[in-house]
Design a protein around this motif. Structure first.
Motif, mmCIF file in Angstrom:
data_model
loop_
_atom_site.group_PDB
_atom_site.id
_atom_site.type_symbol
_atom_site.label_atom_id
_atom_site.label_comp_id
_atom_site.label_asym_id
_atom_site.label_seq_id
_atom_site.Cartn_x
_atom_site.Cartn_y
_atom_site.Cartn_z
ATOM 1 N N TRP A 206 27.161 28.815 27.817
ATOM 2 C CA TRP A 206 27.966 29.786 28.567
ATOM 3 C C TRP A 206 27.345 30.127 29.920
ATOM 4 N N PHE A 207 26.045 29.831 30.081
ATOM 5 C CA PHE A 207 25.397 30.050 31.373
ATOM 6 C C PHE A 207 25.610 28.870 32.319
ATOM 7 N N SER A 208 26.352 27.869 31.889
ATOM 8 C CA SER A 208 26.665 26.740 32.747
ATOM 9 C C SER A 208 27.596 27.177 33.871
ATOM 10 N N PRO A 209 27.435 26.609 35.070
ATOM 11 C CA PRO A 209 28.369 26.951 36.162
ATOM 12 C C PRO A 209 29.804 26.598 35.834
ATOM 13 N N ASP A 210 30.006 25.640 34.915
ATOM 14 C CA ASP A 210 31.368 25.264 34.544
ATOM 15 C C ASP A 210 32.147 26.449 33.966
ATOM 16 N N SER A 211 31.464 27.286 33.194
ATOM 17 C CA SER A 211 32.129 28.450 32.605
ATOM 18 C C SER A 211 32.657 29.373 33.696
ATOM 19 N N LEU A 212 31.858 29.574 34.716
ATOM 20 C CA LEU A 212 32.260 30.448 35.815
ATOM 21 C C LEU A 212 33.330 29.791 36.677
ATOM 22 N N THR A 213 33.245 28.483 36.834
ATOM 23 C CA THR A 213 34.254 27.774 37.621
ATOM 24 C C THR A 213 35.632 27.933 36.992
ATOM 25 N N ARG A 214 35.710 27.826 35.674
ATOM 26 C CA ARG A 214 37.003 28.009 34.999
ATOM 27 C C ARG A 214 37.561 29.401 35.261
ATOM 28 N N PHE A 215 36.665 30.393 35.261
ATOM 29 C CA PHE A 215 37.092 31.776 35.536
ATOM 30 C C PHE A 215 37.646 31.905 36.952
ATOM 31 N N TRP A 216 36.915 31.387 37.936
ATOM 32 C CA TRP A 216 37.360 31.533 39.321
ATOM 33 C C TRP A 216 38.614 30.713 39.609
ATOM 34 N N ARG A 217 38.771 29.568 38.943
ATOM 35 C CA ARG A 217 39.996 28.795 39.129
ATOM 36 C C ARG A 217 41.225 29.604 38.725
ATOM 37 N N LEU A 218 41.082 30.386 37.689
ATOM 38 C CA LEU A 218 42.203 31.205 37.236
ATOM 39 C C LEU A 218 42.385 32.444 38.101
ATOM 40 N N LEU A 219 41.288 33.082 38.477
ATOM 41 C CA LEU A 219 41.386 34.369 39.161
ATOM 42 C C LEU A 219 41.647 34.250 40.659
ATOM 43 N N LEU A 220 41.019 33.278 41.305
ATOM 44 C CA LEU A 220 41.030 33.248 42.766
ATOM 45 C C LEU A 220 42.436 33.190 43.368
ATOM 46 N N PRO A 221 43.350 32.378 42.816
ATOM 47 C CA PRO A 221 44.703 32.363 43.407
ATOM 48 C C PRO A 221 45.411 33.714 43.297
ATOM 49 N N ARG A 222 45.045 34.493 42.314
ATOM 50 C CA ARG A 222 45.649 35.824 42.138
ATOM 51 C C ARG A 222 44.939 36.887 42.962
ATOM 52 N N LEU A 223 43.658 36.659 43.220
ATOM 53 C CA LEU A 223 42.827 37.668 43.875
ATOM 54 C C LEU A 223 42.897 37.606 45.393
ATOM 55 N N ALA A 224 42.812 36.404 45.941
ATOM 56 C CA ALA A 224 42.638 36.259 47.386
ATOM 57 C C ALA A 224 43.950 35.947 48.090
ATOM 58 N N ARG A 225 44.041 36.391 49.325
ATOM 59 C CA ARG A 225 45.140 35.950 50.186
ATOM 60 C C ARG A 225 45.105 34.436 50.293
ATOM 61 N N THR A 226 46.241 33.799 50.390
ATOM 62 C CA THR A 226 46.314 32.339 50.407
ATOM 63 C C THR A 226 45.412 31.744 51.479
ATOM 64 N N SER A 227 45.371 32.357 52.640
ATOM 65 C CA SER A 227 44.576 31.813 53.745
ATOM 66 C C SER A 227 43.084 31.894 53.474
ATOM 67 N N ASN A 228 42.687 32.706 52.478
ATOM 68 C CA ASN A 228 41.268 32.880 52.196
ATOM 69 C C ASN A 228 40.761 31.972 51.078
ATOM 70 N N LEU A 229 41.647 31.240 50.415
ATOM 71 C CA LEU A 229 41.237 30.519 49.213
ATOM 72 C C LEU A 229 40.143 29.495 49.487
ATOM 73 N N ARG A 230 40.355 28.629 50.495
ATOM 74 C CA ARG A 230 39.364 27.586 50.732
ATOM 75 C C ARG A 230 38.040 28.176 51.178
ATOM 76 N N ALA A 231 38.086 29.204 52.004
ATOM 77 C CA ALA A 231 36.842 29.810 52.479
ATOM 78 C C ALA A 231 36.076 30.464 51.343
ATOM 79 N N SER A 232 36.777 30.845 50.275
ATOM 80 C CA SER A 232 36.133 31.590 49.212
ATOM 81 C C SER A 232 35.556 30.728 48.102
ATOM 82 N N ALA A 233 35.754 29.406 48.150
ATOM 83 C CA ALA A 233 35.117 28.559 47.153
ATOM 84 C C ALA A 233 33.606 28.669 47.306
ATOM 85 N N PRO A 234 32.836 28.619 46.212
ATOM 86 C CA PRO A 234 31.401 28.922 46.265
ATOM 87 C C PRO A 234 30.640 28.058 47.263
#
Length: 217
Positions: A170-198
């Protein structure tokens, strides 16, 4: 000077030893004799530095808070970027750092109301502050409040922390990537998505997860 350096080394060894045992066995189970034996010092040396197990737990909590401060101090140009990068850095650190894990674990302990109980609260307040700034900058999607977003991020990282104690995967970055893939489109303005990738350093523990999220956006 040599005597003072030995004292610092002994104190640090006791903090590390206590953290490992608090993390593995829990605060209540770990005894001072177990801690001193693991650190390779006498009981007298332990009591010279710490009057009680509660004082030692406070020192562990303080050490964990300093490590958390170093994680949250890494600011990117973009506010949401800072949040995403910090979550990757935190989860990676939890996977390898018993002091940080113990600091978060002490936050759950019954009656732990001193320094050892503050690490989780410090993380929560930092996440809340970052998302308040992101909202003020117009970086959040329409209809998303900073308060709601913070609750989701804090709950997710707390969940990974708890699950990772029993299964390090669960400490693998993959676990967090799955979370951000789901949340980021809902959280960020569309124009901010690419800039917000880790934005993580090549070869770092989070790099593989970052590459996957970057490919998505």
């Amino acid at each position: 000077m040599a005597k003072q350096e030995r004292a610092v080394r002994t104190r640090n060894a006791l903090i590390e030893s206590a953290a490992e045992l608090f993390d593995r066995d829990g605060f209540e189970t770990a005894s001072l004799s177990m801690i001193s034996a693991r650190a390779g010092v006498s009981s007298g040396a332990l009591h010279f530095h710490f009057a009680s197990k509660a004082d030692l737990a406070d020192a562990v909590g303080h050490a964990a808070a300093l490590r958390l401060d170093r994680i949250t101090a890494r600011e990117a140009d973009d506010t949401l970027q800072s949040l995403i990068d910090a979550t990757y850095a935190l989860v990676a650190a939890l996977g390898r750092d018993a002091v940080l894990r113990a600091g978060f674990g002490l936050s759950d302990g019954v009656g732990r109301e001193r320094a050892g109980a503050g690490v989780r609260q410090v993380w929560q307040e930092w996440v809340e502050g970052v998302l308040v700034r992101a909202a003020a900058e117009g970086a959040l999607a329409r209809g998303v409040s900073a308060e709601d977003a913070a609750a989701v991020v804090v709950a997710a990282t707390a969940g990974l922390e708890s699950l990772g104690r029993h299964d390090p995967r669960w400490f693998s970055p993959d676990s967090l990537t799955r979370f951000w893939r789901l949340l980021l489109p809902r959280l960020a303005r569309t124009s901010n998505l690419r800039a917000s990738a880790p934005s993580v350093a090549p070869g770092s523990l989070a790099a593989s997860g970052a590459r996957r999220l970057n490919r998505r956006y």
